[in-house]
Write an enzyme that holds these catalytic residues in place. Structure first.
Site, mmCIF file in Angstrom:
data_model
loop_
_atom_site.group_PDB
_atom_site.id
_atom_site.type_symbol
_atom_site.label_atom_id
_atom_site.label_comp_id
_atom_site.label_asym_id
_atom_site.label_seq_id
_atom_site.Cartn_x
_atom_site.Cartn_y
_atom_site.Cartn_z
ATOM 1 N N TRP A 171 0.845 -1.190 0.000
ATOM 2 C CA TRP A 171 0.000 0.000 0.000
ATOM 3 C C TRP A 171 0.883 1.243 0.000
ATOM 4 O O TRP A 171 1.893 1.283 0.704
ATOM 5 C CB TRP A 171 -0.926 -0.017 1.224
ATOM 6 C CG TRP A 171 -1.819 -1.214 1.206
ATOM 7 C CD1 TRP A 171 -1.755 -2.299 2.023
ATOM 8 C CD2 TRP A 171 -2.878 -1.458 0.280
ATOM 9 N NE1 TRP A 171 -2.716 -3.216 1.669
ATOM 10 C CE2 TRP A 171 -3.418 -2.729 0.593
ATOM 11 C CE3 TRP A 171 -3.415 -0.741 -0.782
ATOM 12 C CZ2 TRP A 171 -4.470 -3.284 -0.114
ATOM 13 C CZ3 TRP A 171 -4.468 -1.297 -1.498
ATOM 14 C CH2 TRP A 171 -4.987 -2.554 -1.155
ATOM 15 N N ASP B 200 0.539 -5.363 9.824
ATOM 16 C CA ASP B 200 -0.551 -4.455 9.460
ATOM 17 C C ASP B 200 -1.781 -5.312 9.156
ATOM 18 O O ASP B 200 -1.804 -6.048 8.169
ATOM 19 C CB ASP B 200 -0.138 -3.632 8.239
ATOM 20 C CG ASP B 200 -1.121 -2.517 7.923
ATOM 21 O OD1 ASP B 200 -2.092 -2.345 8.681
ATOM 22 O OD2 ASP B 200 -0.914 -1.827 6.911
#
Length: 394
Positions: free
Chosen positions: A130, A211
């Site tokens: 990301w 994450d």
């Protein structure tokens, strides 16, 4: 000074959203932004969330600030959800925890904390990932070291590159792990691969930073969370950032939490203070509404059961869509691996020109990377997508 600001850089994902909104064709498909949508293309508020919000509206009697670490009930509820009450780190008082503004805010506290402890620390990041991961490393002034996580053309993990990156980690370095279904490719490490990499990092004194946002959308809530619990049980130190945007559908409320797994209780006390100091400078005090909503769901047995039921229905819809897409793999070979992946994302081996053609000629909008949000497919869309992919492939 304002006249010296540089020209703003366009955000690729928001550009996709803008093109989709501007497209007048009724058959248009949005495979861009990573939000869950139902079969009608709507991103609904979960019924458990709506009920919790209604209860809070009737019960809330103050808008005063919360504690620096956040809503007590939220922090406690999320700790029990993610780790379980019997996890060794919970029993031993080794987990520091602080509410974050979404998963991104939680990660920012983590990378800033790492830099404060060791300005020479580096962050190892597998690509594709990301965009915020690299941006956060830059904001914290951490040196970013990248490696190839996934080979898009082969639709396979590049385990050799991942392993080489882990063996190059230095003491105090951060190494980014994606939680279940979190990687934009839809491809996760196996448990054995994850264990082996974690063991390498422990040996080198590096710190995993996990994450997690899409828990519950892979193999089930407990199955997905067990991956995080197992990881936390095999390392002495780790950062674990958990978002509530996806699993609770609270995208705009920006609620998340950062856990720091510490070596002992005294270390936990010092890390907790460091995280609170950094959060104080970033947001002053954490917001209340989203955290209160999650806390209410987790402590109400009826709403907890309803939330888990809704989350599992979302997971089953994603599996059905993947199965439907996989059924076209004979005509469209690039869809062959979609069924074996998990979560709402897959990374198709498409060029930027092909993604532009899909948007222009077929009203199918996605980022130039070829990353698609499976949940963006409405009833009847998988066949349309497959036919369009076949056309651009030729």
């Amino acid at each position: 000074m304002f006249d010296r600001f540089p020209e703003p850089l366009a955000d690729p994902l928001h550009a996709v959203m803008a093109r989709f909104r501007a497209d007048p064709r009724p058959e248009k498909i949005d495979l861009g932004v990573g939000v869950y949508r139902d079969a009608a293309g709507h991103s609904p508020i979960m019924r458990a969330v709506k009920a919790a919000e209604e209860a809070i509206l009737g019960e809330e009697d103050s808008k005063a600030y919360q504690a620096l670490h956040g809503d007590d009930a939220f922090v406690s509820g999320m700790t029990n959800l993610v780790f379980g009450a019997d996890h060794p780190a919970v029993r031993d008082g080794r987990i520091a925890a602080i509410q974050g503004t979404g998963g991104t805010g939680a990660l920012r506290i983590a990378v800033d904390s790492a830099f404060a402890a060791d300005p020479s620390a580096r962050m190892h990041l597998g690509l594709p990932s990301w965009p915020n991961h690299a941006t956060l490393a830059g904001a914290a002034e951490l040196e970013l070291v990248t490696h190839r996580y996934f080979d898009t053309d082969r639709q396979a993990l590049n385990l050799e590159a991942i392993t080489e990156a882990a063996t190059s980690a230095r003491p105090g370095d951060l190494f980014v792990f994606h939680g279940p279904c979190h990687n934009p490719t839809g491809a996760d490490l196996s448990r054995d691969e994850r264990r082996a990499l974690l063991a390498m990092l422990v040996e080198r004194g590096a710190v995993p930073i996990i994450d997690a946002a899409y828990y519950g959308l892979g193999d089930g809530l407990e199955e997905d969370l067990d991956i995080i619990r197992e990881s936390a049980a095999t390392v002495p130190r780790a950062f674990i950032a958990v978002s509530c945007s996806k699993a609770f559908g609270l995208y705009r409320e920006r609620v998340g939490i950062l856990f720091a797994l510490c070596a002992n209780a005294d270390e936990r006390r010092r890390v907790q203070g460091q995280m609170e100091r950094i959060s104080r400078s970033l947001v002053s005090m954490p917001p209340a509404h989203g955290a209160g909503t999650v806390a209410h769901i987790l402590r109400d047995p009826r709403l907890r059961a309803l939330w888990e039921e809704e989350l599992d229905a979302m997971r089953r819809r994603l599996l059905e869509l993947r199965s439907e897409l996989g059924g076209f793999s004979g005509e469209v070979p690039m869809l062959r691996h979609v069924q074996s992946q998990r979560g709402i994302f897959s990374m198709l081996p498409l060029s930027a020109e092909q993604t532009e053609t899909l948007g222009r000629d077929h009203a199918i909008h996605m980022p130039q990377s070829g990353r698609i949000n499976i949940a963006g497919l409405k009833t009847g869309d998988p066949e349309r997508l497959a036919r369009a992919l076949a056309t651009v492939s030729r």
